[in-house]
Design an enzyme around this catalytic site. Structure first.
Site, PDB file in Angstrom:
ATOM      1  N   GLU A 150       0.839  -1.204   0.000  1.00  9.32           N
ATOM      2  CA  GLU A 150       0.000   0.000   0.000  1.00  9.32           C
ATOM      3  C   GLU A 150       0.870   1.248   0.000  1.00  9.32           C
ATOM      4  O   GLU A 150       0.602   2.215  -0.732  1.00  9.32           O
ATOM      5  CB  GLU A 150      -0.901  -0.008   1.233  1.00  9.32           C
ATOM      6  CG  GLU A 150      -1.713   1.264   1.418  1.00  9.32           C
ATOM      7  CD  GLU A 150      -2.081   1.497   2.869  1.00  9.32           C
ATOM      8  OE1 GLU A 150      -2.376   2.660   3.205  1.00  9.32           O
ATOM      9  OE2 GLU A 150      -2.059   0.533   3.662  1.00  9.32           O
TER      10      GLU A 150
ATOM     11  N   ASP B  57       0.691   3.819  -3.232  1.00  2.13           N
ATOM     12  CA  ASP B  57       0.271   5.208  -3.072  1.00  2.13           C
ATOM     13  C   ASP B  57       1.197   6.138  -3.845  1.00  2.13           C
ATOM     14  O   ASP B  57       0.745   7.094  -4.499  1.00  2.13           O
ATOM     15  CB  ASP B  57       0.263   5.561  -1.582  1.00  2.13           C
ATOM     16  CG  ASP B  57      -0.071   7.011  -1.328  1.00  2.13           C
ATOM     17  OD1 ASP B  57      -1.211   7.414  -1.625  1.00  2.13           O
ATOM     18  OD2 ASP B  57       0.797   7.756  -0.845  1.00  2.13           O
TER      19      ASP B  57
ATOM     20  N   ASP C 214      -7.040   1.127   0.528  1.00  3.54           N
ATOM     21  CA  ASP C 214      -5.691   0.598   0.784  1.00  3.54           C
ATOM     22  C   ASP C 214      -5.377  -0.563  -0.150  1.00  3.54           C
ATOM     23  O   ASP C 214      -4.252  -0.679  -0.667  1.00  3.54           O
ATOM     24  CB  ASP C 214      -5.579   0.119   2.230  1.00  3.54           C
ATOM     25  CG  ASP C 214      -5.614   1.263   3.238  1.00  3.54           C
ATOM     26  OD1 ASP C 214      -5.493   2.433   2.818  1.00  3.54           O
ATOM     27  OD2 ASP C 214      -5.783   0.976   4.443  1.00  3.54           O
TER      28      ASP C 214
ATOM     29  N   GLU D 281      -4.443   0.368  -3.760  1.00  2.00           N
ATOM     30  CA  GLU D 281      -3.077   0.879  -3.800  1.00  2.00           C
ATOM     31  C   GLU D 281      -2.074  -0.275  -3.728  1.00  2.00           C
ATOM     32  O   GLU D 281      -1.038  -0.256  -4.420  1.00  2.00           O
ATOM     33  CB  GLU D 281      -2.842   1.855  -2.657  1.00  2.00           C
ATOM     34  CG  GLU D 281      -3.596   3.166  -2.820  1.00  2.00           C
ATOM     35  CD  GLU D 281      -3.440   4.094  -1.640  1.00  2.00           C
ATOM     36  OE1 GLU D 281      -3.756   5.288  -1.787  1.00  2.00           O
ATOM     37  OE2 GLU D 281      -3.000   3.635  -0.547  1.00  2.00           O
TER      38      GLU D 281
END
Length: 228
Positions: free
Chosen positions: A45, A49, A118, A121
């Site tokens: 995650e 991101d 989450d 990502e």
């Protein structure tokens, strides 16, 4: 066998087939079910991101070569925020393949905005590690689709919009108060109340304080705007 079949179906929805399927398994494994021999998706995650952010920044620059930084920043924030990521995750039914602990499943974890945001990502990071940046970029732009071109120029997060609403009326900035916290330590649910100095308030729940604050601000804004 059932999980393998579900992951194969998910890859079809994702539009990408993994050379290393173990990366996908890690990407859909929540902390509530991780063990010493089974990694969860938190590290992925973190990476995903950043990959998403770079792709969106590039796309926005390419879409509007005249826009200033002040115009681009709110568009960027609207495209990468958890709410948008969760919407994309829902469109490909990512929740169906999440590996969750029993408590998360019983509390509706497959539908939770924070978990879905989450996880998408983490999936982005898994594709990046499996095939490189170009493949990750292609997938992101396909999944985000029209959002990149249709994102509102004046897109602002709800907290910013509420603060501007208060300032325009010579009021103090909104106050955000945590009024409750429930759920297990690994998956808390926060209740945040957004309150103006004139007494108006609204509360909202979410899996992080930031998301709960945003949701409470949006609810209070909606109430204020409906009155006017």
């Amino acid at each position: 066998m059932k999980l393998a079949g579900e992951l194969k179906s998910f890859q079809d929805r994702l539009g990408y087939e993994f050379a290393r399927p173990e990366l996908l398994v890690e990407a859909v494994t929540h902390a509530s079910v991780s063990t010493a021999n089974r990694d969860d998706n938190q590290r992925l995650e973190f990476l995903g991101d950043r990959v998403l952010g770079l792709v969106m920044a590039e796309a926005l620059l390419a879409t509007d070569d005249k826009a200033s930084e002040g115009q681009l920043a709110p568009r960027f924030n609207a495209l990468v925020r958890k709410e948008t990521c969760a919407d994309v995750a829902r469109e490909i039914n990512l929740g169906a393949v999440l590996r969750l602990g029993r408590s998360e499943m019983l509390s509706g974890g497959r539908r939770k905005q924070a978990l879905l945001g989450d996880a998408i990502e983490a999936v982005i990071a898994a594709v990046y590690l499996d095939a490189g940046f170009d493949q990750a970029r292609e997938m992101i732009l396909r999944l985000w689709g029209r959002r990149v071109h249709e994102v509102e120029e004046d897109a602002r997060d709800a907290k910013t919009a509420l603060q501007e609403w208060a300032q325009a009326r010579k009021q103090q900035p909104p106050e955000y108060v945590e009024t409750a916290r429930t759920g297990p330590d690994h998956a808390p649910v926060f209740t945040i109340t957004a309150r103006l100095d004139t007494g108006e308030s609204e509360a909202a729940n979410a899996g992080s304080k930031r998301q709960a604050e945003q949701a409470a601000a949006a609810a209070l804004l909606a109430k204020l705007e409906s009155r006017s």
